[in-house]
Every structure is written in C-alpha cells, then in structure tokens.
Design an enzyme around this catalytic site. Structure first.
Site, short mmCIF file in Angstrom:
data_model
loop_
_atom_site.label_atom_id
_atom_site.label_comp_id
_atom_site.label_asym_id
_atom_site.label_seq_id
_atom_site.Cartn_x
_atom_site.Cartn_y
_atom_site.Cartn_z
CB VAL A 46 -0.98 -0.02 1.20
CG1 VAL A 46 -1.76 1.28 1.28
CG2 VAL A 46 -1.95 -1.20 1.08
CB ALA B 3 -4.39 19.43 -2.49
NE ARG C 129 10.52 -3.54 3.49
CZ ARG C 129 9.28 -3.71 3.02
NH1 ARG C 129 8.94 -4.86 2.50
NH2 ARG C 129 8.39 -2.74 3.09
CE LYS D 257 -8.29 -5.13 7.88
NZ LYS D 257 -7.27 -4.98 6.87
CB ILE E 31 -15.47 1.16 -1.51
CG1 ILE E 31 -15.23 -0.13 -2.28
CG2 ILE E 31 -16.91 1.62 -1.65
CD1 ILE E 31 -16.05 -1.30 -1.77
N GLY F 2 -2.69 -15.08 -3.79
CA GLY F 2 -2.21 -13.98 -2.95
C GLY F 2 -3.32 -13.21 -2.27
CD GLU G 272 -2.45 -11.71 5.72
OE1 GLU G 272 -1.62 -12.04 6.58
OE2 GLU G 272 -2.94 -10.59 5.61
CG ASP H 12 -10.44 -7.97 7.35
OD1 ASP H 12 -9.48 -7.20 7.55
OD2 ASP H 12 -11.23 -7.82 6.39
CE LYS I 253 -11.52 -4.67 5.91
NZ LYS I 253 -11.39 -5.72 4.87
#
Ligand code: HSE
Length: 409
Positions: A12, A31, A44, A100, A131, A182, A185, A196, A200
């Site tokens: 992300v 903006a 990393r 979240k 969304i 993918g 998990e 999850d 939410k």
C-alpha cells in the site's frame, strides 16, 4: 506546498508513493497547492527506486521532522505504528492510515490526541479499501439518520464463497486457491473467521452511530464451516451465501454482527462476487444506496489514502471535525435482533426428525434436495437470534445438526 511522509513502503505504501508522484498535478489542483512526497520510513533498502533519496530508517526523520505536514501510515499492526502516530500528532502533523486494526485498538485515543493538537486523524482506506464509504457516511449523508449498514467487507472470503458456488469446490480447495492467488494469507484466520470484517463493521458503526471503537462485543462467525451442500441449498432457495457484516440502528441503540447468511438473489449484495466488497446503506432521507468496488489491493487502497491526504491539505488551515458523530447509539446485544435461520439436519423423508423439528420450531419451511437423501433443511420463522439458537441447541441433543446460518433480508 504540503509535505507528506509515508511510513512503510510495502504494497500500500508504495501505491501511495506511486499515486502522489504520477498524479501530482491533478492532486495539486484538487488540494489547492502542490503535495510533495518528502520522506519514506522503511527499514529495507530500495536503492534502485527513482526516489531512493527519500528513504530513512529513523522514525524521528518523519515524526519529529518540522518540514512534514502529513504522515501516511502504511506499516500495519498496532505497534510501533501507534507510537509513531501519537508522536506525529503531538508534533501537529495530520495522520492518514489504512490500518483497521490500529483504528479499532487505538482509534479513540489517537483521535483525541489529534483533536487536542488541532490536526486530523483520517482512515477512509481502513474499510472497503478503495471504496468511498467513511466520507460519504460522515459528509454526504450528514443530513440523514443512518438506519442500517450491511456489507460484504472481506474480499478473501467473498472470493472463497464465489469459488465454492461457481466451481463446486469445498472450502479447503477454495481457500488454497485464494492463497495461491495472494488473496488469503498463509494464516487465513483473520479473514475466514470473520475478524477482519468485524473490525470493519466496528469502524462503520463508530462513524454512523457514534459506537465505541471496540469490536470485542460484536459476535462474529466465519465461513470455515460452510460446505458445497450449503451452496446447493442456497441455489434451490434462490439465494446466495455471503459473509455479511451488519450494523442496525434501532430505537434503543444499535447492534452489529458478522456471519454467513443466505440472502435473496434479488438483493444487490447477492451479486457482489469474487474479491469485490460492497456496503449497502439504508438512511432515512436517502433510502438505499450501495457502494461497490475493490476492497483491497495496492492502488485501490492507496487511492483512498490519497483522497484523505487531499482532504487534509484542502482543510489545512481550518481543521475539519475529526469526529462528526451523527449519533451516540448504545451497543445492544445482537442476540436480540430478529432473524430467520437456515438449518440442515440428518433425517430421511417423512421420518421422525421432520416431525420433531415441526413440533419444536412450529411452522418451518422444509427443503429437500434429491442428491442428499439422508438429510433435509428447514427455514425458521422470524424470532430473536438467541431464542432461535436456544431451540436449535435443544434439537441438537436429539438429532444431528449439519449446518446453521442466518437467512437474512
Ligand atoms: N484481507 C482483507 C480482505 C484485506 O480480504 O478483504 C483488506 O482489508
């Protein structure tokens, strides 16, 4: 010029960097001033990237850096993200996150710190990925009492259910496919057990009803016990099996729950398939509306984050109400919510089991599929969930219950 730092250059975070750089002039227009990616915190090495000079391994370069106006948190997990965010807010930086878990566990505290310091703590991307749903609830629907939110809020489970229905495969096979692609998990518990989706719907209940950011009292069931047989019964009944997250406002407060449900094929949520998410909102002035799209992924999630960044910059000199509650509803026991249940039990046609079910549950609808001659299913009448569950528990001592799920809408 507004200066942005990203904490965490994973899927992300790298999406946020991509959007801020590739859509820079559009973002500046919306903006009201240029928005510059200034720092990226990650342990990393990313020496090959064209913006490699922006990377730092020292959190102080972000959270204590007086040049940074907005911190985008994409690290995941609660710590150390929460500690870094708290410091950034205290240093008067706006914070945007898609995390979240962090919002549910620390959102109340972080929002209070943001308010004390005259900055915003925003989390549009934490529910439904790309969304738009939090801003529509808070702003576009601000003149409405929200009555109900019913969502398909987890893409992984929705993919698995779609494959079980369309591919005729069992849960384990569909899960393995989701892992290969993918979506799921290696440890899929948070998705398949409904945790999850519970986080939410907790966030949406908070936004819509002023509910506490605490998901521990929201009952949740997962999809791990669903079978191909359930999909076939659903087809026969003209229904679809979905993992629903529901939050319903009633006079005394609100109740929320997560669980698999059979919903009518004519309901807009029934055609939300694969990894897509959707949130079906019912409001007193608007009526029904559905928000549909990609609930996860690099660019969809980063798109929602960048929307928050633009909103923050646009309102930089006049802080938006970080918590514009429409309501302050008390949490009610979801067991009191009226529903119907779909139940499968072992028992041959016209056998004693059918009579037992009818004796104990009254006028139920019985359904039989030819391919499962040793069992039947029944659909209960409408009663509070706990009362129905009690009756099913009583039956369980006398016959074999093979499935029990909600029969909603
Ligand atoms: N694991 C989540 C899902 C990712 O499958 O929807 C987005 O929160």
């Amino acid at each position: 010029m507004a200066k942005v730092a990203i904490m965490g250059h994973g899927v992300v975070g790298s999406g946020v960097a991509h959007i801020l750089r590739s859509n820079a002039s559009l973002i500046a227009r919306h903006a009201g001033e240029p928005v510059e990616l200034t720092r990226i915190l990650d342990l990393r090495d990313f020496a090959d990237l064209p913006y490699a000079d922006l990377f730092t391994k020292d959190s102080a370069d972000v959270v204590d850096n007086p040049q940074i106006d907005i911190v985008v948190e994409c690290m995941g997990g609660v710590e150390p993200a929460a500690t870094f965010i708290e410091r950034a807010l205290k240093n008067h930086k706006h914070v945007v996150t898609s995390n979240k878990e962090l919002v549910v566990v620390r959102g109340t505290r972080l929002t209070a710190i943001a308010q004390e310091n005259g900055v915003n703590f925003m989390y549009e991307a934490s529910v439904g990925g790309g969304i738009p749903i939090i801003r529509p609830l808070r702003q576009c629907l601000a003149a409405n009492h929200i009555q109900r939110i019913a969502g398909i809020l987890n893409g992984t489970t929705n993919y698995i259910l779609t494959r079980m229905r369309d591919g005729g495969v069992d849960f384990d096979v569909a899960l393995a496919e989701a892992q290969k692609l993918g979506y799921a998990e290696k440890d899929p518990s948070a998705d398949v057990l409904g945790w999850d989706a519970r986080r939410k719907i907790c966030i949406l209940s908070h936004v819509a009803f002023g509910a506490p950011l605490d998901d521990s009292k929201i009952p949740s069931e997962g999809i791990d016990k669903l079978t191909r047989a359930d999909m076939l019964y659903a087809k026969e009944l003209g229904r679809a099996v979905k993992l629903l997250a529901v939050s319903q406002r009633v006079e005394a407060g609100y109740y929320a729950y997560v669980g698999p449900a059979m919903i009518p094929a004519g309901h807009p949520l029934s055609v939300v398939d694969d990894v897509f998410n959707a949130v079906f909102v019912t409001a007193d002035m608007l009526g029904d509306a559905m928000f549909y799209g990609r609930g996860a992924g690099k660019l969809p999630t980063a798109s929602a984050i960048c929307g928050d960044v633009v909103d923050v910059v646009w309102h930089k000199n006049g802080v938006k109400a970080a918590e514009a509650y429409q309501d302050q509803a008390d949490a009610l026991d979801a067991g009191t919510a009226v529903t119907r249940l779909f139940v499968r039990v072992k028992g041959e046609e016209n056998g004693p089991e059918e009579q037992l079910v009818q004796k104990q549950l009254g006028d139920v609808r019985i359904v039989r599929l030819l391919r499962f001659p040793d069992e039947f299913a029944f659909i209960t009448g409408e009663e509070p969930f706990d009362a129905l569950q009690k009756k099913i528990d009583a039956l369980a001592g006398q016959l074999e219950i093979r499935q029990r799920l909600r029969y909603d809408f």
